[in-house]
Design a protein around this motif. Structure first.
Motif, PDB file in Angstrom:
ATOM      1  N   LEU A   1       0.677  -1.393   0.058  1.00  0.00           N
ATOM      2  CA  LEU A   1      -0.027   0.256  -0.079  1.00  0.00           C
ATOM      3  C   LEU A   1       0.687   1.171  -0.003  1.00  0.00           C
ATOM      4  O   LEU A   1       1.888   1.678   0.414  1.00  0.00           O
ATOM      5  N   VAL A   2       0.269   1.905  -0.309  1.00  0.00           N
ATOM      6  CA  VAL A   2       1.259   3.163  -1.312  1.00  0.00           C
ATOM      7  C   VAL A   2       0.670   4.244  -1.275  1.00  0.00           C
ATOM      8  O   VAL A   2      -0.271   3.997  -1.743  1.00  0.00           O
ATOM      9  N   GLN A   3       0.556   5.396  -1.018  1.00  0.00           N
ATOM     10  CA  GLN A   3       0.276   6.843  -1.475  1.00  0.00           C
ATOM     11  C   GLN A   3       0.620   7.423  -2.861  1.00  0.00           C
ATOM     12  O   GLN A   3       1.601   6.733  -3.435  1.00  0.00           O
TER      13      GLN A   3
ATOM     14  N   LYS B   1      -0.753   6.224  -8.583  1.00  0.00           N
ATOM     15  CA  LYS B   1      -0.949   6.821  -9.322  1.00  0.00           C
ATOM     16  C   LYS B   1      -2.381   5.367  -8.886  1.00  0.00           C
ATOM     17  O   LYS B   1      -1.880   4.510  -8.832  1.00  0.00           O
ATOM     18  N   PRO B   2      -3.272   6.445  -8.626  1.00  0.00           N
ATOM     19  CA  PRO B   2      -4.721   5.431  -8.301  1.00  0.00           C
ATOM     20  C   PRO B   2      -5.264   3.604  -9.078  1.00  0.00           C
ATOM     21  O   PRO B   2      -5.081   3.043  -8.542  1.00  0.00           O
ATOM     22  N   GLU B   3      -4.801   4.596 -10.142  1.00  0.00           N
ATOM     23  CA  GLU B   3      -4.895   3.724 -11.616  1.00  0.00           C
ATOM     24  C   GLU B   3      -4.048   2.340 -11.250  1.00  0.00           C
ATOM     25  O   GLU B   3      -4.155   1.717 -12.740  1.00  0.00           O
ATOM     26  N   ASP B   4      -2.593   2.591 -10.472  1.00  0.00           N
ATOM     27  CA  ASP B   4      -2.226   1.765 -11.066  1.00  0.00           C
ATOM     28  C   ASP B   4      -2.205   0.602 -10.108  1.00  0.00           C
ATOM     29  O   ASP B   4      -2.186  -0.675 -10.008  1.00  0.00           O
ATOM     30  N   THR B   5      -3.228   0.678  -9.238  1.00  0.00           N
ATOM     31  CA  THR B   5      -3.721  -0.461  -8.095  1.00  0.00           C
ATOM     32  C   THR B   5      -3.707  -1.169  -9.013  1.00  0.00           C
ATOM     33  O   THR B   5      -5.103  -1.330 -10.710  1.00  0.00           O
ATOM     34  N   GLY B   6      -4.111  -3.005  -8.704  1.00  0.00           N
ATOM     35  CA  GLY B   6      -4.168  -4.550  -9.203  1.00  0.00           C
ATOM     36  C   GLY B   6      -2.992  -5.546  -8.685  1.00  0.00           C
ATOM     37  O   GLY B   6      -2.399  -5.080  -7.777  1.00  0.00           O
TER      38      GLY B   6
ATOM     39  N   GLY C   1       1.037 -13.257  -8.064  1.00  0.00           N
ATOM     40  CA  GLY C   1       0.961 -12.097  -8.063  1.00  0.00           C
ATOM     41  C   GLY C   1       1.267 -11.461  -6.859  1.00  0.00           C
ATOM     42  O   GLY C   1       1.495 -11.585  -5.663  1.00  0.00           O
ATOM     43  N   THR C   2       1.023 -10.480  -6.797  1.00  0.00           N
ATOM     44  CA  THR C   2       0.947  -8.814  -5.613  1.00  0.00           C
ATOM     45  C   THR C   2       0.422  -8.382  -5.871  1.00  0.00           C
ATOM     46  O   THR C   2       0.632  -7.302  -7.093  1.00  0.00           O
ATOM     47  N   GLN C   3       0.340  -7.596  -4.821  1.00  0.00           N
ATOM     48  CA  GLN C   3      -0.905  -6.947  -5.135  1.00  0.00           C
ATOM     49  C   GLN C   3      -0.430  -5.076  -4.561  1.00  0.00           C
ATOM     50  O   GLN C   3       0.627  -5.218  -3.855  1.00  0.00           O
ATOM     51  N   VAL C   4      -0.735  -4.425  -5.700  1.00  0.00           N
ATOM     52  CA  VAL C   4      -0.661  -2.846  -5.089  1.00  0.00           C
ATOM     53  C   VAL C   4      -1.908  -2.577  -5.119  1.00  0.00           C
ATOM     54  O   VAL C   4      -2.580  -2.112  -6.259  1.00  0.00           O
ATOM     55  N   THR C   5      -1.224  -1.376  -3.898  1.00  0.00           N
ATOM     56  CA  THR C   5      -2.695  -0.432  -3.582  1.00  0.00           C
ATOM     57  C   THR C   5      -2.508   1.171  -3.600  1.00  0.00           C
ATOM     58  O   THR C   5      -1.912   0.991  -2.867  1.00  0.00           O
ATOM     59  N   VAL C   6      -2.860   1.915  -4.543  1.00  0.00           N
ATOM     60  CA  VAL C   6      -2.275   3.014  -4.260  1.00  0.00           C
ATOM     61  C   VAL C   6      -3.278   3.926  -3.885  1.00  0.00           C
ATOM     62  O   VAL C   6      -4.295   4.105  -4.623  1.00  0.00           O
ATOM     63  N   SER C   7      -3.623   4.067  -2.765  1.00  0.00           N
ATOM     64  CA  SER C   7      -4.142   5.710  -2.429  1.00  0.00           C
ATOM     65  C   SER C   7      -3.613   6.962  -2.816  1.00  0.00           C
ATOM     66  O   SER C   7      -3.228   7.211  -2.543  1.00  0.00           O
ATOM     67  N   SER C   8      -5.288   7.401  -2.950  1.00  0.00           N
ATOM     68  CA  SER C   8      -5.444   9.413  -3.362  1.00  0.00           C
ATOM     69  C   SER C   8      -5.534   9.464  -2.358  1.00  0.00           C
ATOM     70  O   SER C   8      -4.925   9.701  -1.576  1.00  0.00           O
TER      71      SER C   8
END
Length: 117
Positions: free
Chosen positions: A11-13, A87-92, A110-117
């Motif tokens: 999880l990253v901003q 960017k948030p749209e990189d989440t997946g 896979g590895t989960q990437v979550t980008v918060s706005s």
């Protein structure tokens, strides 16, 4: 049969960075074009970056061009994805595989990437 283990997600901003790693086995790694794929929620898996044998030539989807960098270490059978200015749209969920892989091929978890706005 190819086996793949992805790691490095989290999880990253927005604006932050992550570096993904992928360990591959069961193939002659150095001769394969390797890729990173992304599957966003509710979407199909898409190829976002690929790197050719030798590591000199790489291609990127327009959505990540200039922000992501793919690299490989053929001595270690590893492929990496440096992701900057996220960017948030990189989440997946991010997967690595041979760039020509299709849905019926063997995939890692896979590895989960979550980008918060």
């Amino acid at each position: 049969q190819v086996q793949l283990v992805e790691s490095g997600g989290g999880l990253v901003q927005a604006g932050g960075s992550l570096r993904l790693s992928c360990a591959a086995s069961g193939i002659i790694f150095s001769t394969n074009i390797m890729g990173w794929f992304r599957q966003a929620p509710g979407s199909q898996r898409e190829l976002v970056a690929r790197i050719f044998s030798g590591g000199i030539t790489s291609n990127y989807a327009d959505s990540v061009k200039g922000r992501f960098t793919i690299s490989r270490d053929d001595a270690k059978n590893m492929v990496y994805l440096q992701m900057n200015s996220l960017k948030p749209e990189d989440t997946g969920v991010y997967y690595c595989n041979r760039a020509r892989a299709v849905a019926t091929d063997n995939w890692g978890q896979g590895t989960q990437v979550t980008v918060s706005s």
